[in-house]
Design a protein around this motif. Sequence first.
Motif, mmCIF file in Angstrom:
data_model
loop_
_atom_site.group_PDB
_atom_site.id
_atom_site.type_symbol
_atom_site.label_atom_id
_atom_site.label_comp_id
_atom_site.label_asym_id
_atom_site.label_seq_id
_atom_site.Cartn_x
_atom_site.Cartn_y
_atom_site.Cartn_z
ATOM 1 N N CYS A 59 0.816 -1.214 0.000
ATOM 2 C CA CYS A 59 0.000 0.000 0.000
ATOM 3 C C CYS A 59 0.851 1.266 0.000
ATOM 4 N N GLY A 60 1.999 1.241 0.681
ATOM 5 C CA GLY A 60 2.868 2.414 0.682
ATOM 6 C C GLY A 60 3.420 2.707 -0.696
ATOM 7 N N CYS B 19 0.675 4.172 -2.878
ATOM 8 C CA CYS B 19 0.403 5.597 -2.634
ATOM 9 C C CYS B 19 1.377 6.471 -3.421
ATOM 10 N N MET C 266 7.112 4.661 6.635
ATOM 11 C CA MET C 266 6.860 6.048 6.276
ATOM 12 C C MET C 266 8.158 6.747 5.867
ATOM 13 N N VAL D 294 8.637 5.888 2.276
ATOM 14 C CA VAL D 294 7.638 6.585 1.463
ATOM 15 C C VAL D 294 8.050 8.039 1.243
ATOM 16 N N ILE E 165 -1.179 11.642 2.413
ATOM 17 C CA ILE E 165 -1.070 10.198 2.614
ATOM 18 C C ILE E 165 -1.559 9.912 4.022
ATOM 19 N N MET F 166 -2.355 7.322 7.262
ATOM 20 C CA MET F 166 -1.848 6.117 7.914
ATOM 21 C C MET F 166 -2.900 5.616 8.884
ATOM 22 N N CYS G 218 1.214 -0.432 9.483
ATOM 23 C CA CYS G 218 0.336 0.663 9.068
ATOM 24 C C CYS G 218 -0.205 0.369 7.679
ATOM 25 N N HIS G 219 -1.441 0.796 7.443
ATOM 26 C CA HIS G 219 -2.008 0.764 6.097
ATOM 27 C C HIS G 219 -2.017 2.191 5.577
ATOM 28 N N TYR G 220 -1.608 2.369 4.321
ATOM 29 C CA TYR G 220 -1.505 3.697 3.728
ATOM 30 C C TYR G 220 -2.525 3.859 2.597
ATOM 31 N N TYR H 140 -1.357 11.614 9.328
ATOM 32 C CA TYR H 140 -1.266 11.874 7.901
ATOM 33 C C TYR H 140 -0.069 12.772 7.604
#
Length: 223
Positions: free
Chosen positions: A117-118, A121, A146, A149, A180, A182, A189-191, A218
Amino acid sequence: MRYFFESKVEKLDKGYSIHLPFNVWEVCKQRDVIQGDLVLDNKIIDCELHPKEKGNYFILIEDEDAVSVEPGSVHKILLHITGSLIRMDQNSPYSFENPIRKIDGIDVIKLPEDGLCGQACVAMLAGITIAEVISVMDCREWQATMGRVISALNYYGIDHNDIIMYTEGKEDTVLPKCAILMEKMGRFCHYLVHYDGKYYDSHAGIMTEYDMTKLLGYLEIKC
């Protein structure tokens, strides 16, 4: 990187402690005792982050740095951790002045399984394929912290705020135009991406509503 959150200050036998609302291993890609500084009640304080277990940390500050702080009360805290990003933008053809694209819309990228998911994004914001992002981020399923990302955003010249806002499920949270998000999902974590009132999720697709109680925090994307 800077992290904004609210937390209680607790008195210890020696010094004061502050609970961190995020997993330091996942967000900062650092371990052991970590040096940092924070702003507490308009005072800049040097501090140390000490591990508890599985990436959970607390901030330790000395007695003399918090003599005016009321223990047990919730305080607004701005934490700065140096060296928390993995540099991957040294050879980038992009910059904040010359980004990969101007963000004026988002095309959702749906994936058959969770874990990327990261990367998704970043791909949605950059307007490229997830395969291209994976090659830049050099990480596979469940590895997109993160920190990685943000480093990928820097590589593609996608400008962003330098503070991660931790809302911890506050229902009255007002999101910026693009961010983005979180949300906590087990120990990961899901992004997903918020843009102009819609939510772009690599698992659920495009959503017009979102349950803010699931939101951990976020990162604002400037567009």
